[in-house]
Design a protein around this motif. Sequence first.
Motif, PDB file in Angstrom:
ATOM      1  N   GLU A 148      -3.466   2.951  12.008  1.00  0.00           N
ATOM      2  CA  GLU A 148      -3.081   1.578  11.704  1.00  0.00           C
ATOM      3  C   GLU A 148      -1.572   1.451  11.497  1.00  0.00           C
ATOM      4  O   GLU A 148      -1.038   0.354  11.469  1.00  0.00           O
ATOM      5  N   GLY A 149      -0.893   2.584  11.327  1.00  0.00           N
ATOM      6  CA  GLY A 149       0.544   2.559  11.110  1.00  0.00           C
ATOM      7  C   GLY A 149       0.910   2.387   9.654  1.00  0.00           C
ATOM      8  O   GLY A 149       1.876   2.941   9.170  1.00  0.00           O
ATOM      9  N   ARG A 150       0.137   1.587   8.940  1.00  0.00           N
ATOM     10  CA  ARG A 150       0.380   1.385   7.516  1.00  0.00           C
ATOM     11  C   ARG A 150      -0.945   1.516   6.787  1.00  0.00           C
ATOM     12  O   ARG A 150      -2.015   1.473   7.374  1.00  0.00           O
ATOM     13  N   GLY A 151      -0.830   1.595   5.493  1.00  0.00           N
ATOM     14  CA  GLY A 151      -2.060   1.567   4.702  1.00  0.00           C
ATOM     15  C   GLY A 151      -2.145   2.723   3.745  1.00  0.00           C
ATOM     16  O   GLY A 151      -1.361   3.657   3.783  1.00  0.00           O
ATOM     17  N   ILE A 152      -3.133   2.634   2.883  1.00  0.00           N
ATOM     18  CA  ILE A 152      -3.367   3.703   1.920  1.00  0.00           C
ATOM     19  C   ILE A 152      -3.749   4.965   2.683  1.00  0.00           C
ATOM     20  O   ILE A 152      -4.505   4.923   3.649  1.00  0.00           O
ATOM     21  N   VAL A 153      -3.198   6.086   2.265  1.00  0.00           N
ATOM     22  CA  VAL A 153      -3.452   7.336   2.965  1.00  0.00           C
ATOM     23  C   VAL A 153      -4.942   7.631   3.005  1.00  0.00           C
ATOM     24  O   VAL A 153      -5.628   7.598   1.992  1.00  0.00           O
ATOM     25  N   ALA A 154      -5.449   7.899   4.196  1.00  0.00           N
ATOM     26  CA  ALA A 154      -6.881   8.119   4.378  1.00  0.00           C
ATOM     27  C   ALA A 154      -7.261   9.519   3.929  1.00  0.00           C
ATOM     28  O   ALA A 154      -6.415  10.396   3.790  1.00  0.00           O
ATOM     29  N   PHE A 155      -8.571   9.716   3.737  1.00  0.00           N
ATOM     30  CA  PHE A 155      -9.020  11.029   3.320  1.00  0.00           C
ATOM     31  C   PHE A 155      -8.815  12.066   4.419  1.00  0.00           C
ATOM     32  O   PHE A 155      -8.784  13.258   4.143  1.00  0.00           O
ATOM     33  N   GLY A 156      -8.678  11.618   5.685  1.00  0.00           N
ATOM     34  CA  GLY A 156      -8.329  12.546   6.767  1.00  0.00           C
ATOM     35  C   GLY A 156      -6.975  13.180   6.513  1.00  0.00           C
ATOM     36  O   GLY A 156      -6.765  14.366   6.784  1.00  0.00           O
ATOM     37  N   GLN A 157      -6.044  12.418   5.988  1.00  0.00           N
ATOM     38  CA  GLN A 157      -4.732  12.951   5.658  1.00  0.00           C
ATOM     39  C   GLN A 157      -4.807  13.855   4.434  1.00  0.00           C
ATOM     40  O   GLN A 157      -4.046  14.822   4.322  1.00  0.00           O
ATOM     41  N   THR A 158      -5.710  13.542   3.535  1.00  0.00           N
ATOM     42  CA  THR A 158      -5.931  14.418   2.382  1.00  0.00           C
ATOM     43  C   THR A 158      -6.409  15.789   2.845  1.00  0.00           C
ATOM     44  O   THR A 158      -5.953  16.827   2.346  1.00  0.00           O
ATOM     45  N   LYS A 159      -7.296  15.794   3.836  1.00  0.00           N
ATOM     46  CA  LYS A 159      -7.768  17.070   4.392  1.00  0.00           C
ATOM     47  C   LYS A 159      -6.617  17.845   5.022  1.00  0.00           C
ATOM     48  O   LYS A 159      -6.554  19.072   4.922  1.00  0.00           O
ATOM     49  N   THR A 194       0.824  -1.215   0.000  1.00  0.00           N
ATOM     50  CA  THR A 194       0.000   0.000   0.000  1.00  0.00           C
ATOM     51  C   THR A 194       0.856   1.263   0.000  1.00  0.00           C
ATOM     52  O   THR A 194       0.373   2.333  -0.381  1.00  0.00           O
ATOM     53  N   GLY A 195       2.132   1.144   0.414  1.00  0.00           N
ATOM     54  CA  GLY A 195       3.012   2.298   0.350  1.00  0.00           C
ATOM     55  C   GLY A 195       3.259   2.766  -1.066  1.00  0.00           C
ATOM     56  O   GLY A 195       3.578   3.934  -1.307  1.00  0.00           O
ATOM     57  N   LEU A 196       3.117   1.851  -2.024  1.00  0.00           N
ATOM     58  CA  LEU A 196       3.285   2.195  -3.438  1.00  0.00           C
ATOM     59  C   LEU A 196       2.056   2.890  -4.005  1.00  0.00           C
ATOM     60  O   LEU A 196       2.065   3.333  -5.155  1.00  0.00           O
ATOM     61  N   TYR A 197       0.995   2.958  -3.194  1.00  0.00           N
ATOM     62  CA  TYR A 197      -0.262   3.554  -3.661  1.00  0.00           C
ATOM     63  C   TYR A 197      -0.676   4.752  -2.810  1.00  0.00           C
ATOM     64  O   TYR A 197      -1.851   5.104  -2.759  1.00  0.00           O
ATOM     65  N   ARG A 198       0.293   5.409  -2.168  1.00  0.00           N
ATOM     66  CA  ARG A 198      -0.034   6.612  -1.398  1.00  0.00           C
ATOM     67  C   ARG A 198      -0.578   7.686  -2.347  1.00  0.00           C
ATOM     68  O   ARG A 198       0.028   7.994  -3.361  1.00  0.00           O
TER      69      ARG A 198
END
Length: 209
Positions: free
Chosen positions: A156-167, A71-75
């Motif tokens: 979660e520590g890892r994962g696709i960047v959430a929309f909260g981070q987009t905000k 998922t780091g490749l899909y940030r």
Amino acid sequence: MEDKRNIQIIEWEHLDKKKFYVFGVAMTMMIRVSVYPFTLIRTRLQVQRGKSLYHGTFDAFLKILRADGVTGLYRGFLVNTFTLISGQCYVTTYELTRKFVADYSQSNTVKSLVAGGSASLVAQSITVPIDVVSQHLMMQREGNTMGRFQVRGSPEGRGIVAFGQTKDIIRQILRADGLRGFYRGYVASLLTYIPNSAVWWPFYHFYAG
């Protein structure tokens, strides 16, 4: 030698709109899923100082995979998918503009020139702000950043960047640069894509004819 041109020109009224939009989005999405990791890697390689972090494409691929997982490749991918809209708007604008210009000129060159330029103007107006946000998200590494802004880590520590981070990114761009911050590189994009599109389509119709 027989000339095998005379390719049929598909105008707006000939299109099956339902199939065009559904299959167009589906095919573009499949391509985007395939190439996005390399877009992310390219972007990081372009902004890093020398070889401070990655020594090349393969090295970057392995380091991102080890640090953040697949998922780091899909940030930034979820945000980037909104650019699919621009592709559909491009073709729609192109076809509708050709239809409008046809009331004033029957020249395929004139119709294609005006429609191609107009389509790129609309598409880039949609694409550039989305690209700016998604590229800032691409720069986010686990617990760190390679860009101007840093978002809060996901629980979660890892994962696709959430929309909260987009905000977070959107707020930081607004605070730092205002609305103009979403259009960094906009003029350069227009100067690249409008002439390219305006010239490409007349040549296409010249060849097809």
